[in-house]
Write a protein that holds these residues in place. Structure first.
Motif, mmCIF file in Angstrom:
data_model
loop_
_atom_site.group_PDB
_atom_site.id
_atom_site.type_symbol
_atom_site.label_atom_id
_atom_site.label_comp_id
_atom_site.label_asym_id
_atom_site.label_seq_id
_atom_site.Cartn_x
_atom_site.Cartn_y
_atom_site.Cartn_z
ATOM 1 N N ALA A 179 47.021 41.319 36.327
ATOM 2 C CA ALA A 179 45.906 41.752 37.182
ATOM 3 C C ALA A 179 45.926 43.270 37.359
ATOM 4 N N ARG A 180 47.124 43.809 37.595
ATOM 5 C CA ARG A 180 47.269 45.268 37.780
ATOM 6 C C ARG A 180 46.829 46.018 36.530
ATOM 7 N N GLY A 192 34.169 36.901 34.568
ATOM 8 C CA GLY A 192 32.995 37.580 34.026
ATOM 9 C C GLY A 192 32.610 38.861 34.730
ATOM 10 N N GLY A 193 33.523 39.426 35.530
ATOM 11 C CA GLY A 193 33.225 40.670 36.227
ATOM 12 C C GLY A 193 34.464 41.514 36.407
ATOM 13 N N LYS A 194 34.345 42.524 37.233
ATOM 14 C CA LYS A 194 35.495 43.379 37.549
ATOM 15 C C LYS A 194 36.324 42.734 38.656
ATOM 16 N N THR A 195 37.541 43.222 38.807
ATOM 17 C CA THR A 195 38.494 42.674 39.763
ATOM 18 C C THR A 195 38.125 43.028 41.197
ATOM 19 N N THR A 196 38.140 42.045 42.084
ATOM 20 C CA THR A 196 37.937 42.312 43.509
ATOM 21 C C THR A 196 39.273 42.659 44.170
ATOM 22 N N ALA A 203 46.968 38.064 43.969
ATOM 23 C CA ALA A 203 47.904 38.211 42.851
ATOM 24 C C ALA A 203 49.212 38.849 43.328
ATOM 25 N N GLU A 204 49.100 39.854 44.179
ATOM 26 C CA GLU A 204 50.316 40.509 44.692
ATOM 27 C C GLU A 204 51.090 39.572 45.620
ATOM 28 N N GLY A 249 42.173 38.787 35.948
ATOM 29 C CA GLY A 249 42.239 38.986 34.503
ATOM 30 C C GLY A 249 43.605 38.775 33.887
ATOM 31 N N LEU A 250 43.596 38.542 32.573
ATOM 32 C CA LEU A 250 44.809 38.394 31.768
ATOM 33 C C LEU A 250 44.983 39.630 30.897
ATOM 34 N N ALA A 251 46.251 39.932 30.555
ATOM 35 C CA ALA A 251 46.510 41.127 29.734
ATOM 36 C C ALA A 251 47.607 40.837 28.716
#
Length: 366
Positions: A179-180, A192-196, A203-204, A249-251
């Protein structure tokens, strides 16, 4: 692009909650199809039937054939329509969830997901992974909505093999770091969008929960009991990681996991176990401070997640095979490119080799 957060309509977690399934079902339908494995039915079928005994919702059962594939989905959609079911319920593990979600989508019913294990963050997602009948990955089916209900009976999950919940911790470990990375790069999430900010906070919290409660939870599970630490880890593995990965998101970690699927030597390992090693590899790519990397590796060792190639079953693979892993991880359509810097097969190969070396170093130090 807008910021987007998605989540299940309702998440329920507690001891004995499966006994209330019929009550919850009556609020959403008049006749439910329950998809379950034969083994799952033997273990908890009676509990499920009893929960519907006084419910206004009728229930029929069907056994899962073992693969989330188009033919199985089509077979079950026909049953839902022929039997005039207006609710689909998946009970068990990941492929049952994905099949139930797809069936509900094509049949136009609500869907309930009732995990009997806490080994991945899949239950909450608006996604089904579709395979061929032979079990080869075919496609992702992105769904218009998340499950209507995710029900976690902690009594049942506590009785599952401890390794499965630990694997869930490995899957959840990646959530904050991926996520970071996505936030730093401005990547588009699975939603389908940017991170809130909300998704980042969850996530933290997922990561902090694992660090604070993971070892305690593992020890309690080995003793066969559900403690507050176990409850917190089940929530982290399922809800916090589920919303975190999908809406933030995934990275690197999951792409590196996907790379390791090319090695037959790793096929016996659980998804979350490979993701844990992928997380360490991502952190090497990011060149995080040594004390932070050390914290993660030592935590993995303590809970029993793999930190070396040997622990993944890949101790004897060649550099050529590892380069194939790295190249697959860097596939054009995979999530490694959500990292906030350029990544190449060569840099991933180096990070895998270094992650293995760090793991061996800290195992020797233990």
């Amino acid at each position: 692009m807008a910021k987007i957060l998605i989540s299940p309509s309702k998440y329920l977690q507690g001891a004995g909650e499966m006994k209330n399934l019929g009550t919850y079902a009556a609020k959403s339908g008049k006749k439910a199809l329950v998809l379950i494995s034969k083994g799952g039915y033997k273990r908890i079928g009676k509990t499920i039937e009893e929960s519907f005994a006084e419910s206004t919702c009728e229930v029929i059962f069907d056994y899962f054939n073992g693969e989330c594939c188009n033919s199985e989905i089509d077979r079950l959609v026909k049953i839902v329509k022929d039997e005039q079911c207006d609710l689909t319920i998946g009970i068990g593990g990941g492929k049952i969830f994905d099949t139930a979600k797809a069936v509900a989508y094509y049949a136009g019913t609500p869907v309930f997901i009732c995990p009997t294990i806490a080994s991945t963050d899949a239950p909450c997602s608006a996604l089904s992974v579709i395979y061929t009948e032979e079990g080869v990955f075919e496609k992702y089916l992105f769904l218009p909505a998340n499950p209507n209900l995710v029900l976690m009976d902690t009594d049942i999950i506590t009785k599952s093999p401890v390794r499965l919940t630990v694997a869930g911790m490995g899957d959840a470990l990646a959530t904050y770091f991926e996520a970071r990375a996505c936030k730093r790069s401005g990547a588009t999430s699975c939603a389908g969008g940017k991170t809130t900010e909300a998704a980042m906070a969850l996530a933290e919290l997922c990561f902090n929960t694992l660090m604070d409660e993971g070892v305690k939870a593992k020890i309690a599970l080995e003793a066969g009991v559900c403690t507050p630490a176990v409850e917190k880890v089940i929530e982290a593995n399922t809800l916090l990681s589920g919303i975190g990965f999908e809406s933030a998101g995934l990275a690197g970690a999951h792409a590196i996991h996907n790379g390791f699927t090319v090695l037959e030597e790793c096929h016996h390992m659980y998804h979350g176990e490979k993701v844990a090693f992928g997380t360490i590899t991502q952190l090497v790519l990011e060149n995080i401070p040594q004390e932070d990397l050390e914290e993660i590796i030592l935590w993995c060792i303590e809970v029993g997640l793999p930190v070396t190639l040997a622990e993944l079953g890949a101790g004897k693979v060649t550099d050529e095979q590892l380069m194939e892993v790295a190249t697959t991880a860097c596939a054009e359509n995979d999530t490694l490119h959500n990292m906030p810097f350029e990544v190449t097969p060569e840099t991933v190969f180096a990070a895998i080799k270094a992650a293995d070396a760090y793991g061996r170093y800290y195992l020797d130090e233990e």
